[in-house]
Design a protein around this motif. Sequence first.
Motif, short mmCIF file in Angstrom:
data_model
loop_
_atom_site.label_atom_id
_atom_site.label_comp_id
_atom_site.label_asym_id
_atom_site.label_seq_id
_atom_site.Cartn_x
_atom_site.Cartn_y
_atom_site.Cartn_z
N LEU A 234 0.62 -1.17 0.06
CA LEU A 234 0.02 -0.01 -0.10
C LEU A 234 0.94 1.22 -0.03
CD1 LEU A 234 -2.91 -0.97 2.56
CD2 LEU A 234 -3.09 -0.71 -0.17
N LEU A 235 2.18 1.41 0.53
CA LEU A 235 2.91 2.28 0.90
C LEU A 235 3.56 2.72 -0.51
CD1 LEU A 235 4.54 4.51 2.27
CD2 LEU A 235 6.01 3.02 2.92
N LYS B 161 11.10 5.25 1.03
CA LYS B 161 12.56 5.09 1.15
C LYS B 161 13.47 5.54 -0.20
CE LYS B 161 11.81 0.71 3.96
NZ LYS B 161 12.12 -0.75 4.17
N LEU B 162 12.84 5.97 -0.93
CA LEU B 162 13.39 6.58 -2.14
C LEU B 162 13.59 8.06 -1.85
CD1 LEU B 162 11.88 4.48 -5.12
CD2 LEU B 162 13.83 4.07 -3.86
#
Length: 810
Positions: A628-629, A655-656
């Motif tokens: 979902l994230l 995280k990117l």
Amino acid sequence: MPVVDELLARIGTGKVRSKLDIRDAFLQTELAPESRDITTFITSRGLFRFKRLPFGLVSAPEIFQKVMDEILSGCEGTVCYLDDIYVEGKDVEEHDIRLKIVFDRLTKRGVVLNMQKCIIRVSELQFLGHVISPNGIRPSPSKVEALLSFRQPENVSEIKSFLGLANYLNKFIPNLAAVDEPLRRLLHQTAKFSWGQEQQHAFDVIKQALTKDNNLGYYNCKDVTSVIADAGPTALGAALIQTNNQGEHRVICFASKSLTETERRYCQTEKEALALVWSVERFQMYLLGKSFDLITDCKALLYLFNPRSKPCARIERWVLRLQGFQYNVKHIPGHKNIVDALSRLSTLKPVPFDVAEELFVNGVGQAAASTAAIRWEEVDRTSEQDEEIMQIFESISSGRLFELPMEYRGVGRELCRVGNVLMRGDRVVVPKRLREQVLSLAHEGHPGTRMMKSHLRSSVWWPKLDSDVEAYVKQCRGCLLTSAPDAPEPMRRRDLPSAPWEDIAIDFLGPLPEGQFLLVVVDYYSRYYEVCEMATITAEDTIKELVTIFSRHGIPVTLTADNAPQLSEDCELFSKFCKDFGILLINTIPYWPQMNGEVERQNRTILKRLQFAQELGQDWRRELQKFLLTYRAASHSTTGRSPAELLFGRKIRTKLPLMVSSRDDEELRDRDAMVKQKGKEYSDKHRNAQESEVSVGDRVLMKRFKKDNKLSTPFSNEEYVVLTKTGSDTTVKSTVSGKEYRRNTSHLKKIPKRMDKEAHDDGTTERTSMMRTSAETDDPGAADHVNTNAEHERKRMRKEPAWFQTYVPH
């Protein structure tokens, strides 16, 4: 499989006999390795297969019987029926020798016996439902069923028939003269027929003596064999009798048959002929390959069963059925016919003699009554009365082909006259009055349009033959019920809402392996969706989850859901919830999930991720949140923006590495409209989509969604009337029950109006298109498309392209 009567006919002459029982018969036969896989079965411990012949296989009895026949081949005085082996001998010494040979054969092949059920060296035993003793074979219930079914006589003639049978078997009835005296008393000319307790007692005693004390004789192929048959008003009777060298008669078997209502209407001669044919086929095991006498008290049958006779069609068919037997028809007086009582007093249940023949004759009669064949004389007579054909004859005879009607000019040189019949080459030009009947004959068996055209073109012709065939097939109710659905309508795509979280859709996914469900809530503007795990999916629990979600994102304007009981307008609790929150509830068309395509598409996406987690042994809840994230942060293929960016007005951090950019709403809308239009054009082209011809007031058939069996037609035979139609959202009403249904037009099939004969004659008949098989393809651009034309609450102020239509919810 051997017939029991055949086996019994081979035994009975011995004085000492034994019966052997094989333990777990079928399981002693080994299966070939290539046949073992088909016996595989599943258990809690895994898959297993049989190495031995299991019980329950259809072919198991025949296979085992063949094996036992091979093992015991050549053994004298021995017969075998499945797991029962019978051995007999004229004395103890002969019996023991034969029994030892059987034991040696079984030991050599490894056959194991059940000694607890084996009977060795006795004079009387039971075998195949018969009691075999030195005195003969006692009658089984099936052989004396005709005698047991006797009712009490109701007149003097029936008493004579019953006493005639008793006198024939008087050696089996002790003191018969004293027992039957009350019955003979009623035969006096001055006696009044009165059936009392004395007569009933005598009747019961004699019947019991015939069925209980009487022993049926053994069948001997060398003795003279006779079949005596008789027909009464309501039943048939027969007896198989053999006579030895000393002239002694013995009864082998009795039989009786009650007549059906149809058979009772036969004339008496036909009944007597039926009795002969039925009795021979009833005793065919004893009669095949042997010459025998066929005895009747009807003298006419001596001539009707003669090879040179010419009987009626029914008796001729029966005579042909006896061609495989060698018989001589003989006549005896009626008072000497011992089976007269069987044909008069039987109370057995009527069973048709030949069901297949009756069904065939009835079928031919019904077909002839419904659509009679057209004879040449009828075509000749009808053509003479057809003005158009007479006009064509005048043009042909005068050579003025240009005067032919327009439809005939192209084939004018092929036309000719045969009597009063117009021919095109070797094909008959059917007059107008006979065309409907010709189409009906050609459509027998409901062939398709192509086959029907091919069949007609081989023998007949008339102008616009092909169009008439197409119209006739489309009007056939049977073909209409079994035909493929109409082509789907062009897709109606949902326009992008004016703002985030205005239009949402909800649906349930589950149940999952642990019994829980997932509530999926999708925003049609941003494609952002929420997923909630639920133990139960009642309306109350669903409202609690929705309230939680609304507290984060706000209350939407519309909410689209399927027709689940807890989400429909019929649910008072959920409807009240939507009303209190000011939400417009939109339920999709029943059996049309495409109307809520976006949430259905997201369900497939979520399900795929759950399957990944299960197969890889991961925690599906954690993996679902990871997905979902990623999904909320990634650009959507339709909008070009991430769901989180469109809903929150910003890109969410992952995280990117991320560089925030401003919203470009106008570019978003143009891209959304462009991709949707391309997807619509792609899908409509490949699905061959067409606008539905169904309109308000039409009579239609509705698709059957629950089939009872394989023979159920795709469409129900009940007719409906279209009440309202908004796009493909249609409301229909049953003409039978009056109940209303809401359906998509793809679920309906229009019933064409009846073909106008005069319009066909003038060449002005409108030709309707052939029905095509629907083939749905996936939309590569997006999966959300609905069918609605409601007014949108917030119209955009800017000018929109001509090919772009704003979605307006209810």
